[in-house]
Design an enzyme around this catalytic site. Structure first.
Site, PDB file in Angstrom:
ATOM      1  N   ASN A 171       0.857  -1.183   0.000  1.00  0.00           N
ATOM      2  CA  ASN A 171       0.000   0.000   0.000  1.00  0.00           C
ATOM      3  C   ASN A 171       0.889   1.226   0.000  1.00  0.00           C
ATOM      4  O   ASN A 171       1.890   1.287   0.713  1.00  0.00           O
ATOM      5  CB  ASN A 171      -0.907   0.029   1.230  1.00  0.00           C
ATOM      6  CG  ASN A 171      -1.785   1.275   1.257  1.00  0.00           C
ATOM      7  OD1 ASN A 171      -2.787   1.362   0.554  1.00  0.00           O
ATOM      8  ND2 ASN A 171      -1.399   2.259   2.051  1.00  0.00           N
ATOM      9  N   TYR A 175       0.660  10.215   4.111  1.00  0.00           N
ATOM     10  CA  TYR A 175       0.225  10.489   5.473  1.00  0.00           C
ATOM     11  C   TYR A 175       1.205  11.454   6.147  1.00  0.00           C
ATOM     12  O   TYR A 175       2.380  11.526   5.791  1.00  0.00           O
ATOM     13  CB  TYR A 175       0.160   9.198   6.306  1.00  0.00           C
ATOM     14  CG  TYR A 175      -0.564   8.056   5.647  1.00  0.00           C
ATOM     15  CD1 TYR A 175      -1.894   8.168   5.253  1.00  0.00           C
ATOM     16  CD2 TYR A 175       0.090   6.852   5.400  1.00  0.00           C
ATOM     17  CE1 TYR A 175      -2.554   7.110   4.653  1.00  0.00           C
ATOM     18  CE2 TYR A 175      -0.567   5.786   4.796  1.00  0.00           C
ATOM     19  CZ  TYR A 175      -1.887   5.916   4.417  1.00  0.00           C
ATOM     20  OH  TYR A 175      -2.535   4.876   3.813  1.00  0.00           O
ATOM     21  N   ARG A 176       0.721  12.179   7.143  1.00  0.00           N
ATOM     22  CA  ARG A 176       1.584  13.096   7.890  1.00  0.00           C
ATOM     23  C   ARG A 176       2.364  12.335   8.952  1.00  0.00           C
ATOM     24  O   ARG A 176       1.826  11.448   9.621  1.00  0.00           O
ATOM     25  CB  ARG A 176       0.742  14.176   8.557  1.00  0.00           C
ATOM     26  CG  ARG A 176       1.561  15.284   9.229  1.00  0.00           C
ATOM     27  CD  ARG A 176       0.703  16.134  10.140  1.00  0.00           C
ATOM     28  NE  ARG A 176       0.307  15.416  11.342  1.00  0.00           N
ATOM     29  CZ  ARG A 176      -0.921  15.400  11.833  1.00  0.00           C
ATOM     30  NH1 ARG A 176      -1.892  16.028  11.217  1.00  0.00           N
ATOM     31  NH2 ARG A 176      -1.195  14.720  12.929  1.00  0.00           N
ATOM     32  N   TRP A 189      -2.599   8.255  10.438  1.00  0.00           N
ATOM     33  CA  TRP A 189      -3.454   7.740   9.368  1.00  0.00           C
ATOM     34  C   TRP A 189      -4.808   7.318   9.938  1.00  0.00           C
ATOM     35  O   TRP A 189      -4.921   6.942  11.101  1.00  0.00           O
ATOM     36  CB  TRP A 189      -2.807   6.583   8.617  1.00  0.00           C
ATOM     37  CG  TRP A 189      -2.275   5.454   9.464  1.00  0.00           C
ATOM     38  CD1 TRP A 189      -2.760   4.986  10.650  1.00  0.00           C
ATOM     39  CD2 TRP A 189      -1.127   4.645   9.163  1.00  0.00           C
ATOM     40  NE1 TRP A 189      -2.016   3.942  11.101  1.00  0.00           N
ATOM     41  CE2 TRP A 189      -1.002   3.702  10.226  1.00  0.00           C
ATOM     42  CE3 TRP A 189      -0.211   4.593   8.118  1.00  0.00           C
ATOM     43  CZ2 TRP A 189       0.008   2.747  10.252  1.00  0.00           C
ATOM     44  CZ3 TRP A 189       0.790   3.636   8.145  1.00  0.00           C
ATOM     45  CH2 TRP A 189       0.892   2.737   9.208  1.00  0.00           C
ATOM     46  N   LEU A 190      -5.835   7.428   9.112  1.00  0.00           N
ATOM     47  CA  LEU A 190      -7.172   7.009   9.532  1.00  0.00           C
ATOM     48  C   LEU A 190      -7.239   5.486   9.593  1.00  0.00           C
ATOM     49  O   LEU A 190      -6.519   4.791   8.863  1.00  0.00           O
ATOM     50  CB  LEU A 190      -8.227   7.542   8.555  1.00  0.00           C
ATOM     51  CG  LEU A 190      -8.333   9.068   8.456  1.00  0.00           C
ATOM     52  CD1 LEU A 190      -9.342   9.446   7.377  1.00  0.00           C
ATOM     53  CD2 LEU A 190      -8.729   9.679   9.787  1.00  0.00           C
ATOM     54  N   ARG A 193      -7.468   3.422   6.322  1.00  0.00           N
ATOM     55  CA  ARG A 193      -6.406   3.476   5.324  1.00  0.00           C
ATOM     56  C   ARG A 193      -5.625   2.161   5.272  1.00  0.00           C
ATOM     57  O   ARG A 193      -5.592   1.382   6.229  1.00  0.00           O
ATOM     58  CB  ARG A 193      -5.453   4.638   5.610  1.00  0.00           C
ATOM     59  CG  ARG A 193      -6.115   6.007   5.598  1.00  0.00           C
ATOM     60  CD  ARG A 193      -6.812   6.278   4.282  1.00  0.00           C
ATOM     61  NE  ARG A 193      -7.342   7.639   4.216  1.00  0.00           N
ATOM     62  CZ  ARG A 193      -8.170   8.080   3.282  1.00  0.00           C
ATOM     63  NH1 ARG A 193      -8.581   7.241   2.336  1.00  0.00           N
ATOM     64  NH2 ARG A 193      -8.610   9.321   3.281  1.00  0.00           N
ATOM     65  N   GLY A 194      -4.976   1.955   4.135  1.00  0.00           N
ATOM     66  CA  GLY A 194      -4.257   0.704   3.915  1.00  0.00           C
ATOM     67  C   GLY A 194      -3.172   0.442   4.938  1.00  0.00           C
ATOM     68  O   GLY A 194      -2.996  -0.685   5.417  1.00  0.00           O
ATOM     69  N   GLU A 235      -0.952   1.246  -6.522  1.00  0.00           N
ATOM     70  CA  GLU A 235      -0.595   2.641  -6.779  1.00  0.00           C
ATOM     71  C   GLU A 235       0.529   2.745  -7.785  1.00  0.00           C
ATOM     72  O   GLU A 235       0.618   3.722  -8.534  1.00  0.00           O
ATOM     73  CB  GLU A 235      -0.194   3.325  -5.461  1.00  0.00           C
ATOM     74  CG  GLU A 235      -1.352   3.611  -4.521  1.00  0.00           C
ATOM     75  CD  GLU A 235      -1.725   2.433  -3.649  1.00  0.00           C
ATOM     76  OE1 GLU A 235      -2.648   2.550  -2.834  1.00  0.00           O
ATOM     77  OE2 GLU A 235      -1.082   1.364  -3.785  1.00  0.00           O
ATOM     78  N   ASP A 284      -4.776  21.694   9.981  1.00  0.00           N
ATOM     79  CA  ASP A 284      -5.222  20.742   8.969  1.00  0.00           C
ATOM     80  C   ASP A 284      -5.989  21.443   7.857  1.00  0.00           C
ATOM     81  O   ASP A 284      -6.153  22.662   7.861  1.00  0.00           O
ATOM     82  CB  ASP A 284      -6.035  19.605   9.596  1.00  0.00           C
ATOM     83  CG  ASP A 284      -7.342  20.074  10.223  1.00  0.00           C
ATOM     84  OD1 ASP A 284      -7.999  20.959   9.645  1.00  0.00           O
ATOM     85  OD2 ASP A 284      -7.728  19.536  11.275  1.00  0.00           O
TER      86      ASP A 284
END
Length: 502
Positions: A171, A175-176, A189-190, A193-194, A235, A284
């Protein structure tokens, strides 16, 4: 796909869209302040060549205009992005071709996929310099801190690469990351997310999760990694489709992951499941400081980089920002995919001022009563990235959805709030959106700003005002005779009509 970050910088410079700054600047607040002023004015990309505390130059604002995003995608005009969207739409839901021409078109797309397969570089530029163990010091990187209440220095435009420990599928996300020590960072990351899914799987098997951060890659690869469309392709294949040929990958030195071979920097490390540290607050994309969250801790043990590397970065915040420009381009790519999902949609637009996803304007070719409401409901469920769109405004196909004056006119002249506004309560909501009463749960609104037809209305609709065609043609012929040929009527200054746009 041979192009890298340096070639893109050269392209920008040759086209007069790169400014080199030789004066010493501080990555703490100063770089972001300069860049933000340039973003507000639609100015050029910046390359800071003398950065306090670091030997490496900083590139920023490379994707600060829609034009430069198109250049990053090997295109010249935004409409060309829709052709790429059509390819992706064919791959997403291929239909049996009914004509030879359709079969040929689908065959071309499959051939593009074959060309997009990533390749392997055994002597990659990104490993010209290798730093390991105690010699690794992340403080040598010119990490920026954009806002004065931010918790620390951050990485923003790194490709964060992980792998599913069961399937081996990689993946690639953007991301920050927040600097925590000379060799550790937290990654934000949420849970959907991968990378977060890979970490949960690693935890179930009692393993550490290997992770690599590729910094300073071709912006085209960043665009591919930021494209959240539901097509079962990696990707790397996306990037190959975007660029017309495969991405050259290199195997990392210490982890079983692959990164773009021409990356400027690569960080290699691991995450131990359950090891977290507070991350945030940070400014953000909503235009506010976010909260503090316990986030996974990444321990880095290796850094590789090119000779004389360039550090690429950006930052979030209230638009315009680079992420908003990227979203405008993605809007064009989504359009053919959305048309395939919702056939009545002619066009759609996600205004930058609405954070590129909070409000959507849709035009439809209206044929029956209730169609606008159907289109709004279909939009919310068409693609996952539209889940958090709060407002959907539906207009007729003759409205230019990218002209806010036309949209406001349609709302004002065609909407009865009692009849044409509908609200869905208690729907999934962006956790970064402070407008909702409960974090993660809120409402969404649909507005039908189309011309009403029976039984939506019980009276005839007014006849729209239009110029007499013969008189309009005569005025066209006599325009020079009037002595008005020097006036540029297409270049409208909105401030002449009561706006205050700087």
């Amino acid at each position: 796909m041979a192009r890298d970050l340096r070639e893109f910088l050269n392209l920008l410079e040759n086209r007069g869209q790169l400014r080199r700054i030789t004066t010493c600047v501080d990555p703490d607040l100063e770089i972001a302040e300069i860049s933000n002023r340039m973003l507000q004015a639609g100015g050029p990309a910046l390359l800071f060549e003398n950065v306090k505390g670091s030997a490496h130059p900083v590139a920023i604002n490379l994707l600060g205009t829609e034009e430069r995003v198109c250049w990053a995608m090997n295109m010249e005009k935004p409409l060309e992005l829709e052709e790429l969207g059509r390819k992706l739409a064919l791959l997403q839901q291929p239909k049996p071709p009914k004509k030879i021409a359709q079969a040929v078109e689908f065959g071309k797309v499959l051939f593009d996929v074959l060309k997009a397969k990533p390749g392997r570089d055994f002597f990659p530029a990104c490993q010209q310099v290798v730093i390991q163990g105690d010699d690794l010091d992340l403080n040598q990187l010119p990490l920026i801190r954009p806002y004065y209440k931010d918790a620390g220095k951050i990485i923003t435009l790194g490709l964060v690469i992980t792998k599913d420990c069961e399937t081996g599928t990689p993946n690639v996300g953007v991301y920050r990351l927040q600097l925590q020590s000379h060799n550790t960072m937290t990654v934000h990351w949420l849970s959907v997310r991968g990378g977060a899914r890979h970490l949960r799987k690693a935890a179930e098997q009692g393993k550490k999760l290997e992770i690599a951060i590729a910094l300073g890659v071709d912006p085209l690869i960043i665009m591919a990694a930021a494209t959240p469309i539901p097509v079962d392709l990696s990707e790397w294949l996306f990037a190959g489709l975007y660029g017309g040929s495969g991405v050259a990958l290199a195997k990392c030195k210490t982890v079983d992951l692959e990164v773009p071979a021409d990356s400027e920097f690569v960080l290699e490390g691991t995450i131990t499941p359950g090891e977290v540290l507070p991350d945030g607050p940070f400014g953000d994309h909503m235009g506010y400081y976010g909260g503090v969250e316990d986030s996974p801790l990444v321990r880095f043990h290796c850094m590789t980089h090119r000779q004389n590397p360039v550090y690429l970065t950006t930052f979030s915040g209230r638009p315009p920002k680079e992420e908003a420009m990227m979203a405008i381009a993605l809007n064009r790519i989504y359009t053919p995919i959305l048309r395939q999902q919702v056939s009545e949609i002619v066009d759609f637009f996600l205004p930058m001022e609405a954070l590129s996803y909070k409000a959507a304007i849709i035009s439809i070719d209206k044929a029956y009563p209730g169609q606008a409401r159907r289109a709004a409901l279909a939009f919310w469920s068409a693609l996952p990235q539209f889940t958090y769109t709060k407002f959907v405004i539906v207009v007729d196909k003759d409205i230019n959805i990218r002209d806010p004056r036309q949209v406001v006119w349609a709302i004002s002249s065609k909407v009865d709030p009692v009849r044409d506004v509908f609200i869905l309560p208690n729907t999934p909501f962006d956790s970064l959106d402070f407008a909702s009463e409960k974090i993660g749960l809120g409402g969404r609104m649909g507005i039908d700003a189309t011309t009403k037809i029976p039984p939506e209305t019980e009276h005839e609709w007014g006849e729209p005002l239009e110029s007499d065609p013969e008189v309009a043609a005569m005025v066209d012929r006599r325009w020079v005779e009037y002595g008005l040929a020097d006036l540029k009527l297409a270049e409208v200054n909105p401030n002449l009509f009561g706006y205050d746009i700087k």
